[in-house]
Design a protein around this motif. Structure first.
Motif, PDB file in Angstrom:
ATOM      1  N   SER A  97     -10.350   4.021   0.942  1.00 15.13           N
ATOM      2  CA  SER A  97     -10.566   3.396  -0.362  1.00 15.13           C
ATOM      3  C   SER A  97      -9.269   2.891  -0.991  1.00 15.13           C
ATOM      4  O   SER A  97      -9.291   2.040  -1.870  1.00 15.13           O
ATOM      5  N   TYR A  98      -8.123   3.384  -0.532  1.00 18.70           N
ATOM      6  CA  TYR A  98      -6.842   2.936  -1.122  1.00 18.70           C
ATOM      7  C   TYR A  98      -6.275   1.731  -0.380  1.00 18.70           C
ATOM      8  O   TYR A  98      -5.767   0.792  -0.980  1.00 18.70           O
ATOM      9  N   GLY A  99      -6.364   1.764   0.941  1.00 18.77           N
ATOM     10  CA  GLY A  99      -5.768   0.695   1.743  1.00 18.77           C
ATOM     11  C   GLY A  99      -6.397   0.641   3.120  1.00 18.77           C
ATOM     12  O   GLY A  99      -7.294   1.426   3.424  1.00 18.77           O
ATOM     13  N   PHE A 104       4.075  11.716 -17.951  1.00 16.37           N
ATOM     14  CA  PHE A 104       2.728  11.823 -17.391  1.00 16.37           C
ATOM     15  C   PHE A 104       2.150  10.451 -17.110  1.00 16.37           C
ATOM     16  O   PHE A 104       2.338   9.517 -17.881  1.00 16.37           O
ATOM     17  N   LYS A 105       1.427  10.385 -15.983  1.00 18.04           N
ATOM     18  CA  LYS A 105       0.741   9.142 -15.620  1.00 18.04           C
ATOM     19  C   LYS A 105      -0.749   9.414 -15.660  1.00 18.04           C
ATOM     20  O   LYS A 105      -1.206  10.437 -15.136  1.00 18.04           O
ATOM     21  N   LEU A 106      -1.495   8.535 -16.305  1.00 21.40           N
ATOM     22  CA  LEU A 106      -2.945   8.684 -16.397  1.00 21.40           C
ATOM     23  C   LEU A 106      -3.597   7.655 -15.501  1.00 21.40           C
ATOM     24  O   LEU A 106      -3.208   6.493 -15.491  1.00 21.40           O
ATOM     25  N   LYS A 107      -4.608   8.103 -14.766  1.00 21.52           N
ATOM     26  CA  LYS A 107      -5.325   7.221 -13.849  1.00 21.52           C
ATOM     27  C   LYS A 107      -6.529   6.656 -14.580  1.00 21.52           C
ATOM     28  O   LYS A 107      -7.437   7.416 -14.947  1.00 21.52           O
ATOM     29  N   ILE A 108      -6.538   5.360 -14.799  1.00 16.78           N
ATOM     30  CA  ILE A 108      -7.674   4.755 -15.496  1.00 16.78           C
ATOM     31  C   ILE A 108      -8.247   3.597 -14.667  1.00 16.78           C
ATOM     32  O   ILE A 108      -7.741   3.291 -13.596  1.00 16.78           O
ATOM     33  N   VAL A 139       0.249   4.552 -17.497  1.00 19.20           N
ATOM     34  CA  VAL A 139      -1.086   4.453 -16.911  1.00 19.20           C
ATOM     35  C   VAL A 139      -1.022   3.702 -15.587  1.00 19.20           C
ATOM     36  O   VAL A 139      -0.178   2.830 -15.399  1.00 19.20           O
ATOM     37  N   ASP A 140      -1.944   4.078 -14.683  1.00 19.25           N
ATOM     38  CA  ASP A 140      -2.106   3.361 -13.408  1.00 19.25           C
ATOM     39  C   ASP A 140      -3.557   2.935 -13.303  1.00 19.25           C
ATOM     40  O   ASP A 140      -4.465   3.781 -13.297  1.00 19.25           O
ATOM     41  N   ILE A 141      -3.789   1.621 -13.228  1.00 21.89           N
ATOM     42  CA  ILE A 141      -5.153   1.092 -13.181  1.00 21.89           C
ATOM     43  C   ILE A 141      -5.615   0.901 -11.736  1.00 21.89           C
ATOM     44  O   ILE A 141      -6.805   0.720 -11.482  1.00 21.89           O
ATOM     45  N   ASN A 142      -4.703   0.972 -10.788  1.00 22.87           N
ATOM     46  CA  ASN A 142      -5.041   0.818  -9.363  1.00 22.87           C
ATOM     47  C   ASN A 142      -5.943  -0.399  -9.103  1.00 22.87           C
ATOM     48  O   ASN A 142      -6.998  -0.293  -8.461  1.00 22.87           O
ATOM     49  N   GLN A 143      -5.565  -1.548  -9.659  1.00 25.69           N
ATOM     50  CA  GLN A 143      -6.179  -2.853  -9.359  1.00 25.69           C
ATOM     51  C   GLN A 143      -7.563  -3.053  -9.959  1.00 25.69           C
ATOM     52  O   GLN A 143      -8.253  -4.006  -9.594  1.00 25.69           O
ATOM     53  N   ILE A 168       2.752   0.144 -17.545  1.00 19.29           N
ATOM     54  CA  ILE A 168       1.426  -0.259 -17.070  1.00 19.29           C
ATOM     55  C   ILE A 168       1.539  -0.547 -15.576  1.00 19.29           C
ATOM     56  O   ILE A 168       2.236  -1.476 -15.167  1.00 19.29           O
ATOM     57  N   GLU A 169       0.846   0.278 -14.756  1.00 15.11           N
ATOM     58  CA  GLU A 169       0.975   0.146 -13.300  1.00 15.11           C
ATOM     59  C   GLU A 169      -0.225  -0.572 -12.696  1.00 15.11           C
ATOM     60  O   GLU A 169      -1.373  -0.200 -12.928  1.00 15.11           O
ATOM     61  N   GLN A 170       0.056  -1.585 -11.943  1.00 18.29           N
ATOM     62  CA  GLN A 170      -0.893  -2.333 -11.103  1.00 18.29           C
ATOM     63  C   GLN A 170      -2.272  -2.515 -11.746  1.00 18.29           C
ATOM     64  O   GLN A 170      -3.278  -2.026 -11.230  1.00 18.29           O
ATOM     65  N   ALA A 179       4.772  -2.850 -10.552  1.00 20.70           N
ATOM     66  CA  ALA A 179       4.033  -3.335  -9.373  1.00 20.70           C
ATOM     67  C   ALA A 179       3.971  -2.207  -8.356  1.00 20.70           C
ATOM     68  O   ALA A 179       5.002  -1.651  -7.982  1.00 20.70           O
ATOM     69  N   ASP A 180       2.746  -1.850  -7.930  1.00 18.08           N
ATOM     70  CA  ASP A 180       2.607  -0.836  -6.867  1.00 18.08           C
ATOM     71  C   ASP A 180       1.957  -1.472  -5.635  1.00 18.08           C
ATOM     72  O   ASP A 180       2.659  -1.945  -4.751  1.00 18.08           O
ATOM     73  N   GLU A 181       0.609  -1.564  -5.612  1.00 18.52           N
ATOM     74  CA  GLU A 181      -0.035  -2.144  -4.435  1.00 18.52           C
ATOM     75  C   GLU A 181       0.431  -3.588  -4.175  1.00 18.52           C
ATOM     76  O   GLU A 181       0.381  -4.063  -3.039  1.00 18.52           O
ATOM     77  N   ALA A 182       0.880  -4.310  -5.210  1.00 15.08           N
ATOM     78  CA  ALA A 182       1.314  -5.703  -5.044  1.00 15.08           C
ATOM     79  C   ALA A 182       2.647  -5.813  -4.308  1.00 15.08           C
ATOM     80  O   ALA A 182       2.988  -6.890  -3.824  1.00 15.08           O
ATOM     81  N   LEU A 220       8.477   2.141  -5.180  1.00 17.65           N
ATOM     82  CA  LEU A 220       8.844   2.277  -3.770  1.00 17.65           C
ATOM     83  C   LEU A 220       7.965   3.351  -3.153  1.00 17.65           C
ATOM     84  O   LEU A 220       7.745   4.386  -3.770  1.00 17.65           O
ATOM     85  N   LYS A 221       7.468   3.120  -1.944  1.00 15.71           N
ATOM     86  CA  LYS A 221       6.773   4.187  -1.206  1.00 15.71           C
ATOM     87  C   LYS A 221       7.110   4.021   0.268  1.00 15.71           C
ATOM     88  O   LYS A 221       6.978   2.911   0.798  1.00 15.71           O
ATOM     89  N   ILE A 222       7.487   5.093   0.921  1.00 16.59           N
ATOM     90  CA  ILE A 222       7.806   4.988   2.344  1.00 16.59           C
ATOM     91  C   ILE A 222       6.565   4.553   3.118  1.00 16.59           C
ATOM     92  O   ILE A 222       6.672   3.846   4.110  1.00 16.59           O
TER      93      ILE A 222
HETATM   94 MG    MG Z   1      -0.084   3.360  -8.201  1.00 17.44          MG
END
Ligand code: MG
Ligand code: MUC
Length: 375
Positions: free
Chosen positions: A60-62, A168-172, A199-203, A225-227, A250-253, A274-276
Motif C-alpha cells: 500500500s505504500y509503494g 510530533f508528526k500526525l498522520k492524516i 502532519v503527513d498526508i501521504n499523498q 506539511i508532508e507530501q 517532499a517525501d514520496e515525491a 531522506l530515506k535509505i
Molecule cells: Mg512521509
C-alpha cells in the motif's frame, strides 16, 4: 604470493514479523505488525554484514512488498554479488543498478550489508566509512497515529514527560479535511508551545483539497506539511510550496537525486525527506542530501518504520551531515513490541545515540530472530 581478495560468499534473506505496540494508522493502511526483510551477507574472510529492507503496509505504500524484496534479492540481486570482491562497494552498487531497475528497498538492504561488513573488516563504524560524523546524538520525533485524538494527546504528554520526544508528526488524510484539521488543531491546542506539530498526508489530497487543508493547518500553528499530493505530481508540490508560508516537506515525491533535481529546477522551496529505502542505500541517500544542501533545500531524516538495523544504517548516514533542519523520525524500533538485536538503540534527551561501530554497531539476537522469522 598476493593475498586472496575477500569475496561475497553467501546471502541469506529472512522475513521477520514484529507486532507494533498499538495500531499505527496512516492514510493508506493501518499497521498492527511490521515486516522486516533481514539480510545476512557472509564473506570469505568470515565477516558477516547485516542489512534490512523494510516498507509499510504490504504494497500500500509503494511498489515493493516484503515478499518481493526477499524474492528479488534471492533471484536477481544476490547472484550479481556472489563471488564479487567485497570491498569495492561503489562498483557493486553500479553493478546492481546496471542489471536491476528500481527495487531500491532491496538494494538498500544489500548496500547496508556491504557497508556493515566493510566497517567490521576495517574496524571502523559505517559513519566513519562515509566520511565521519558531525553529530553523535540525533533528534527524533514521534508519530501520533493511534486514530484517537485523546489517546494521541496522552501519548504526546507521556513522551514529553519522559524527555523522549518533543516534536510530533500526525498522520492524516484518511478522514475528511474538516475532521482531520479538527483532530490536528485539538492536539496542537493541548500541547501549545511545548511541542512542534507536523502532519503527513501521504499523498491523500488532490491539489484543491490541499489548498483548503493547508490554509487551515497553517492557521492552527502546524510547522510542516508532508507530501499532501500524489508523488508523481511534482508541479503541484512546487505550486503549494510557493503558495504558503508553512514549510512543505517532499517525501514520496523525492525518491532519489533525480527527483530532487526536478523539484529544485522546478522551483520547489522547502525540505526533502531522506530515506535509505527510497534512494537504494545510505550512499545514494547522501547523494540526494548533498544535492539538497547545494540547492538550499532543508533536510529531514526519514524512516520506513525500519527495525534497529535499518534505523542504525540511516543514523550512520545522517550523522555525517552538517545540518538537518527538521531533525529525524528514526523511531521505528520504538513502535515495535520486541526486537531482534542483542542491544537496542539508546533513545534519550529527545533523540537517539549513534551506535558505535565497528560497522553498524548492531549484533543480532539469534533466539529472537528465529522466534520472529516467518516459517
Ligand atoms: Mg512521509
Ligand atoms: C512516511 O511516509 O513518512 C514515517 C513515520 C511514520 O509514522 O510513517 C512513516 C512513513
Amino acid at each position: 604470493g598476493a593475498p586472496m581478495p575477500v569475496v561475497i560468499e553467501h546471502i541469506e534473506t529472512q522475513l521477520v514479523d514484529l507486532p507494533t505496540i498499538r495500531p499505527h494508522k496512516l492514510s493508506m493502511a493501518t499497521m498492527g505488525c511490521q515486516t522486516l526483510v533481514i539480510v545476512r551477507m557472509r564473506h570469505s574472510d568470515g565477516v558477516e554484514g547485516l542489512g534490512e529492507g523494510t516498507t509499510i503496509g504490504g504494497l500500500s505504500y509503494g511498489p515493493e512488498s516484503p515478499e518481493s524484496i526477499k524474492c528479488n534479492i534471492d533471484t536477481y540481486l544476490a547472484p550479481l554479488l556472489i563471488g564479487q570482491s567485497s570491498a569495492n562497494i561503489n562498483a557493486l552498487r553500479a553493478r546492481m543498478n546496471r542489471h536491476v531497475r528500481g527495487n531500491t528497498i532491496a538494494k538498500s538492504a544489500l548496500e547496508t550489508a556491504l557497508l556493515d561488513a566493510q566497517g567490521k573488516r576495517l574496524e571502523v563504524s559505517v559513519a566513519t566509512l562515509l566520511g565521519g560524523t558531525n553529530h553523535d546524538h540525533l533528534p527524533v520525533l514521534w508519530t501520533l497515529a493511534s486514530g484517537d485524538t485523546q489517546q494521541d494527546i496522552e501519548e504526546a504528554f507521556q513522551r514529553l514527560d519522559d524527555r523522549r520526544h518533543c516534536d510530533f508528526k500526525l498522520k492524516i488524510g484518511a478522514n475528511s479535511v474538516d475532521q482531520d484539521v479538527n483532530h490536528v488543531a485539538m492536539i496542537k491546542e493541548a500541547l501549545g508551545e511545548r511541542a512542534s506539530i507536523r502532519v503527513d498526508i501521504n499523498q491523500a489530497w488532490d491539489e484543491s483539497t490541499a489548498v483548503r487543508g493547508i490554509a487551515a493547518l497553517q492557521n492552527a500553528g502546524i510547522d510542516l506539511i508532508e507530501q499532501p499530493v500524489d508523488a508523481r505530481d511534482k508541479a503541484a508540490m512546487i505550486r503549494l510550496s510557493r503558495r504558503f508560508n508553512v514549510s512543505m516537506l517532499a517525501d514520496e515525491a523525492v525518491q532519489d537525486t533525480r527527483d530532487g533535481l526536478d523539484l529544485v529546477c522546478g522551483g520547489f522551496s522547502g525540505a526533502f525527506a531522506l530515506k535509505i529505502a527510497k534512494s537504494g542505500g545510505p550512499l545514494e541517500a547522501l547523494e540526494l542530501a548533498h544535492l539538497a544542501q547545494a540547492s538550499g533545500m532543508e533536510l529531514y531524516g526519514g524512516t520506513m518504520l525500519e527495525g534497529t538495523i535499518g534505523t542504525a544504517a540511516s543514523l550512520h548516514a545522517w550523522s555525517t551531515l552538517s545540518e538537518m533542519a527538521w531533525g529525524t523520525e528514526m523511531f521505528g524500533p520504538l513502535l515495535l513490541e520486541d526486537d531482534i538485536v542483542a542491544e537496542p538503540l539508546s533513545y534519550h534527551e529527545f533523540g537517539v545515540e549513534l551506535p558505535a561501530g565497528p560497522g553498524l554497531g548492531i549484533t543480532l539476537d539469534e533466539d529472537k530472530l528465529t522466534h520472529y522469522s516467518r516459517k
